[in-house]
Design a protein around this motif. Structure first.
Motif, PDB file in Angstrom:
ATOM      1  N   HIS A  86      -3.777   7.508   6.382  1.00  0.00           N
ATOM      2  CA  HIS A  86      -3.317   6.211   5.914  1.00  0.00           C
ATOM      3  C   HIS A  86      -2.992   5.280   7.088  1.00  0.00           C
ATOM      4  CE1 HIS A  86      -2.165   3.923   2.432  1.00  0.00           C
ATOM      5  NE2 HIS A  86      -1.186   3.423   3.141  1.00  0.00           N
ATOM      6  N   LYS A 127      15.005   1.585   7.052  1.00  0.00           N
ATOM      7  CA  LYS A 127      14.861   2.357   8.300  1.00  0.00           C
ATOM      8  C   LYS A 127      14.583   1.386   9.439  1.00  0.00           C
ATOM      9  CE  LYS A 127      13.157   6.791   8.125  1.00  0.00           C
ATOM     10  NZ  LYS A 127      12.001   7.708   8.226  1.00  0.00           N
ATOM     11  N   PHE A 160       8.061  10.158  -2.027  1.00  0.00           N
ATOM     12  CA  PHE A 160       8.276  10.768  -0.717  1.00  0.00           C
ATOM     13  C   PHE A 160       9.367   9.977   0.006  1.00  0.00           C
ATOM     14  CE2 PHE A 160       3.900  11.781  -1.962  1.00  0.00           C
ATOM     15  CZ  PHE A 160       4.026  13.155  -2.039  1.00  0.00           C
ATOM     16  N   LEU A 218       9.794  -3.682   5.959  1.00  0.00           N
ATOM     17  CA  LEU A 218      10.459  -2.528   5.331  1.00  0.00           C
ATOM     18  C   LEU A 218      11.886  -2.365   5.856  1.00  0.00           C
ATOM     19  CD1 LEU A 218       7.530   0.075   5.300  1.00  0.00           C
ATOM     20  CD2 LEU A 218       8.733  -0.792   3.281  1.00  0.00           C
ATOM     21  N   TYR A 239      -4.444   0.628   9.820  1.00  0.00           N
ATOM     22  CA  TYR A 239      -3.695  -0.561  10.229  1.00  0.00           C
ATOM     23  C   TYR A 239      -3.799  -0.834  11.726  1.00  0.00           C
ATOM     24  CZ  TYR A 239      -1.457  -0.261   5.663  1.00  0.00           C
ATOM     25  OH  TYR A 239      -1.232  -0.219   4.317  1.00  0.00           O
ATOM     26  N   ASN A 278       0.816  -1.213   0.000  1.00  0.00           N
ATOM     27  CA  ASN A 278       0.000   0.000   0.000  1.00  0.00           C
ATOM     28  C   ASN A 278       0.852   1.267   0.000  1.00  0.00           C
ATOM     29  OD1 ASN A 278      -2.734  -0.103  -0.158  1.00  0.00           O
ATOM     30  ND2 ASN A 278      -3.054  -0.604   1.986  1.00  0.00           N
ATOM     31  N   CYS A 279       2.043   1.174   0.522  1.00  0.00           N
ATOM     32  CA  CYS A 279       2.914   2.344   0.670  1.00  0.00           C
ATOM     33  C   CYS A 279       3.679   2.633  -0.617  1.00  0.00           C
ATOM     34  CB  CYS A 279       3.925   2.116   1.795  1.00  0.00           C
ATOM     35  SG  CYS A 279       3.308   1.172   3.207  1.00  0.00           S
ATOM     36  N   ILE A 293      -2.070  13.206   4.691  1.00  0.00           N
ATOM     37  CA  ILE A 293      -2.188  11.908   4.021  1.00  0.00           C
ATOM     38  C   ILE A 293      -1.791  10.762   4.947  1.00  0.00           C
ATOM     39  CG2 ILE A 293      -1.186  10.457   2.208  1.00  0.00           C
ATOM     40  CD1 ILE A 293      -0.829  12.995   0.532  1.00  0.00           C
ATOM     41  N   MET A 294      -0.627  10.906   5.605  1.00  0.00           N
ATOM     42  CA  MET A 294      -0.090   9.797   6.396  1.00  0.00           C
ATOM     43  C   MET A 294      -0.961   9.474   7.611  1.00  0.00           C
ATOM     44  SD  MET A 294       2.178   8.126   5.047  1.00  0.00           S
ATOM     45  CE  MET A 294       2.319   7.089   6.486  1.00  0.00           C
ATOM     46  N   TYR A 307       1.487   9.242  13.637  1.00  0.00           N
ATOM     47  CA  TYR A 307       0.532   9.661  12.606  1.00  0.00           C
ATOM     48  C   TYR A 307      -0.876   9.269  13.028  1.00  0.00           C
ATOM     49  CZ  TYR A 307       3.973  10.955   9.015  1.00  0.00           C
ATOM     50  OH  TYR A 307       4.964  11.581   8.295  1.00  0.00           O
ATOM     51  N   GLU A 342       6.729   6.228  14.192  1.00  0.00           N
ATOM     52  CA  GLU A 342       6.217   7.275  13.299  1.00  0.00           C
ATOM     53  C   GLU A 342       4.770   6.997  12.894  1.00  0.00           C
ATOM     54  OE1 GLU A 342       9.835   9.299  10.819  1.00  0.00           O
ATOM     55  OE2 GLU A 342       9.604   7.144  10.549  1.00  0.00           O
ATOM     56  N   GLN A 347       3.013   3.119  -3.767  1.00  0.00           N
ATOM     57  CA  GLN A 347       2.628   4.129  -4.767  1.00  0.00           C
ATOM     58  C   GLN A 347       3.196   5.500  -4.422  1.00  0.00           C
ATOM     59  OE1 GLN A 347      -1.564   5.106  -4.798  1.00  0.00           O
ATOM     60  NE2 GLN A 347      -1.839   4.125  -2.815  1.00  0.00           N
ATOM     61  N   CYS A 348       3.422   5.785  -3.154  1.00  0.00           N
ATOM     62  CA  CYS A 348       3.960   7.097  -2.761  1.00  0.00           C
ATOM     63  C   CYS A 348       5.422   7.026  -2.325  1.00  0.00           C
ATOM     64  CB  CYS A 348       3.137   7.683  -1.622  1.00  0.00           C
ATOM     65  SG  CYS A 348       1.438   8.057  -2.092  1.00  0.00           S
ATOM     66  N   HIS A 349       5.844   5.883  -1.795  1.00  0.00           N
ATOM     67  CA  HIS A 349       7.219   5.780  -1.279  1.00  0.00           C
ATOM     68  C   HIS A 349       8.105   4.905  -2.169  1.00  0.00           C
ATOM     69  CE1 HIS A 349       6.486   7.888   2.552  1.00  0.00           C
ATOM     70  NE2 HIS A 349       5.298   7.329   2.526  1.00  0.00           N
ATOM     71  N   LEU A 404       4.553  -4.918   8.847  1.00  0.00           N
ATOM     72  CA  LEU A 404       5.015  -4.193   7.653  1.00  0.00           C
ATOM     73  C   LEU A 404       6.262  -3.357   7.945  1.00  0.00           C
ATOM     74  CD1 LEU A 404       4.173  -0.877   7.172  1.00  0.00           C
ATOM     75  CD2 LEU A 404       1.915  -1.870   7.227  1.00  0.00           C
ATOM     76  N   LEU A 408      11.576   4.472   2.730  1.00  0.00           N
ATOM     77  CA  LEU A 408      11.263   3.720   3.950  1.00  0.00           C
ATOM     78  C   LEU A 408      12.170   2.508   4.109  1.00  0.00           C
ATOM     79  CD1 LEU A 408       7.363   3.735   3.580  1.00  0.00           C
ATOM     80  CD2 LEU A 408       8.788   5.394   4.820  1.00  0.00           C
TER      81      LEU A 408
HETATM   82  C1  HEC Z   1      -0.896   8.663  -0.769  1.00  0.00           C
HETATM   83  C2  HEC Z   1       0.537   8.721  -0.560  1.00  0.00           C
HETATM   84  C3  HEC Z   1       1.141   7.974   0.592  1.00  0.00           C
HETATM   85  C4  HEC Z   1       0.986   6.653   0.925  1.00  0.00           C
HETATM   86  C5  HEC Z   1       0.109   5.615   0.248  1.00  0.00           C
HETATM   87  C6  HEC Z   1       1.857   6.408   2.057  1.00  0.00           C
HETATM   88  N1  HEC Z   1       2.528   7.545   2.398  1.00  0.00           N
HETATM   89 FE1  HEC Z   1       3.893   7.771   3.902  1.00  0.00          FE
HETATM   90  N2  HEC Z   1       4.115   9.720   3.432  1.00  0.00           N
HETATM   91  C7  HEC Z   1       3.428  10.395   2.434  1.00  0.00           C
HETATM   92  C8  HEC Z   1       3.791  11.799   2.466  1.00  0.00           C
HETATM   93  C9  HEC Z   1       3.242  12.869   1.537  1.00  0.00           C
HETATM   94  C10 HEC Z   1       4.726  11.937   3.514  1.00  0.00           C
HETATM   95  C11 HEC Z   1       5.441  13.219   3.981  1.00  0.00           C
HETATM   96  C12 HEC Z   1       4.484  14.253   4.501  1.00  0.00           C
HETATM   97  C13 HEC Z   1       3.911  13.949   5.823  1.00  0.00           C
HETATM   98  O1  HEC Z   1       4.672  13.748   6.791  1.00  0.00           O
HETATM   99  O2  HEC Z   1       2.658  13.935   5.951  1.00  0.00           O
HETATM  100  C14 HEC Z   1       4.905  10.627   4.114  1.00  0.00           C
HETATM  101  C15 HEC Z   1       5.738  10.362   5.176  1.00  0.00           C
HETATM  102  C16 HEC Z   1       5.914   9.106   5.736  1.00  0.00           C
HETATM  103  C17 HEC Z   1       6.814   8.824   6.841  1.00  0.00           C
HETATM  104  C18 HEC Z   1       7.713   9.819   7.551  1.00  0.00           C
HETATM  105  C19 HEC Z   1       9.062   9.764   6.930  1.00  0.00           C
HETATM  106  C20 HEC Z   1      10.071  10.630   7.624  1.00  0.00           C
HETATM  107  O3  HEC Z   1      11.245  10.327   7.479  1.00  0.00           O
HETATM  108  O4  HEC Z   1       9.661  11.593   8.292  1.00  0.00           O
HETATM  109  C21 HEC Z   1       6.717   7.498   7.106  1.00  0.00           C
HETATM  110  C22 HEC Z   1       7.444   6.686   8.175  1.00  0.00           C
HETATM  111  C23 HEC Z   1       5.754   6.955   6.165  1.00  0.00           C
HETATM  112  N3  HEC Z   1       5.289   7.955   5.358  1.00  0.00           N
HETATM  113  C24 HEC Z   1       5.394   5.633   6.130  1.00  0.00           C
HETATM  114  C25 HEC Z   1       4.432   5.112   5.280  1.00  0.00           C
HETATM  115  C26 HEC Z   1       4.019   3.729   5.300  1.00  0.00           C
HETATM  116  C27 HEC Z   1       4.585   2.654   6.213  1.00  0.00           C
HETATM  117  C28 HEC Z   1       3.046   3.614   4.354  1.00  0.00           C
HETATM  118  C29 HEC Z   1       2.233   2.384   4.028  1.00  0.00           C
HETATM  119  C30 HEC Z   1       1.564   1.758   5.123  1.00  0.00           C
HETATM  120  C31 HEC Z   1       2.871   4.918   3.727  1.00  0.00           C
HETATM  121  N4  HEC Z   1       3.738   5.794   4.314  1.00  0.00           N
HETATM  122  C32 HEC Z   1       1.984   5.175   2.689  1.00  0.00           C
HETATM  123  C33 HEC Z   1       2.562   9.841   1.517  1.00  0.00           C
HETATM  124  C34 HEC Z   1       2.111   8.536   1.518  1.00  0.00           C
END
Ligand code: HEC
Length: 105
Positions: free
Chosen positions: A84, A59, A53, A100, A88, A39-40, A80-81, A71, A67, A42-44, A96, A56
């Protein structure tokens, strides 16, 4: 001689067995942590390696988990986060995050 009805039943049973074996093989290829983390991607990025973005992959699992909990708790805004992370359970997050953390950067 085998009736055609019996033959048909055997054929269906064999097809069902083949299908379930294929399903088991697929599960073996994709560990549960990866399925949850997909799930992650598409953005990461695929396997959390970017582009996109923050990366992951690689880490620490403990840090990722914290983190995600922050969130969930809305401590890092309601972007978004946060939305998201709410999808879970703790057990799923551990799984997960663990997966990662084991990926090469
Ligand atoms: C729709 C897009 C999207 C999805 C899907 C997504 N992320 Fe993110 N993620 C972001 C964005 C945008 C940021 C940075 C902005 C913020 O902090 O809100 C971020 C930031 C993070 C960070 C902080 C990183 C840091 O170093 O500060 C973590 C950890 C993270 N995501 C984990 C996940 C995980 C695990 C998943 C899947 C379960 C996930 N993300 C799914 C968009 C997404």
């Amino acid at each position: 001689m085998m009736s055609s009805r019996v033959a048909l039943a055997l054929l269906i049973a064999a097809a069902a067995l083949a299908a379930s074996q294929a399903a088991i093989a697929q599960t073996a290829i994709s560990p549960p942590g990866r399925l949850l983390a997909s799930n992650c991607f598409q953005c990461h990025g695929t396997n959390g390696k970017g582009p996109g973005f923050d990366k992951l992959a690689g880490k620490s699992a403990r840090k990722l988990f914290k983190e995600m909990k922050d969130y969930q708790a809305g401590k890092e805004g309601d972007g978004i986060m946060a939305r998201h992370a709410m999808g879970y359970s703790d057990a799923q997050l551990r799984e997960l995050c663990q997966w990662l953390s084991q990926q090469r950067r």
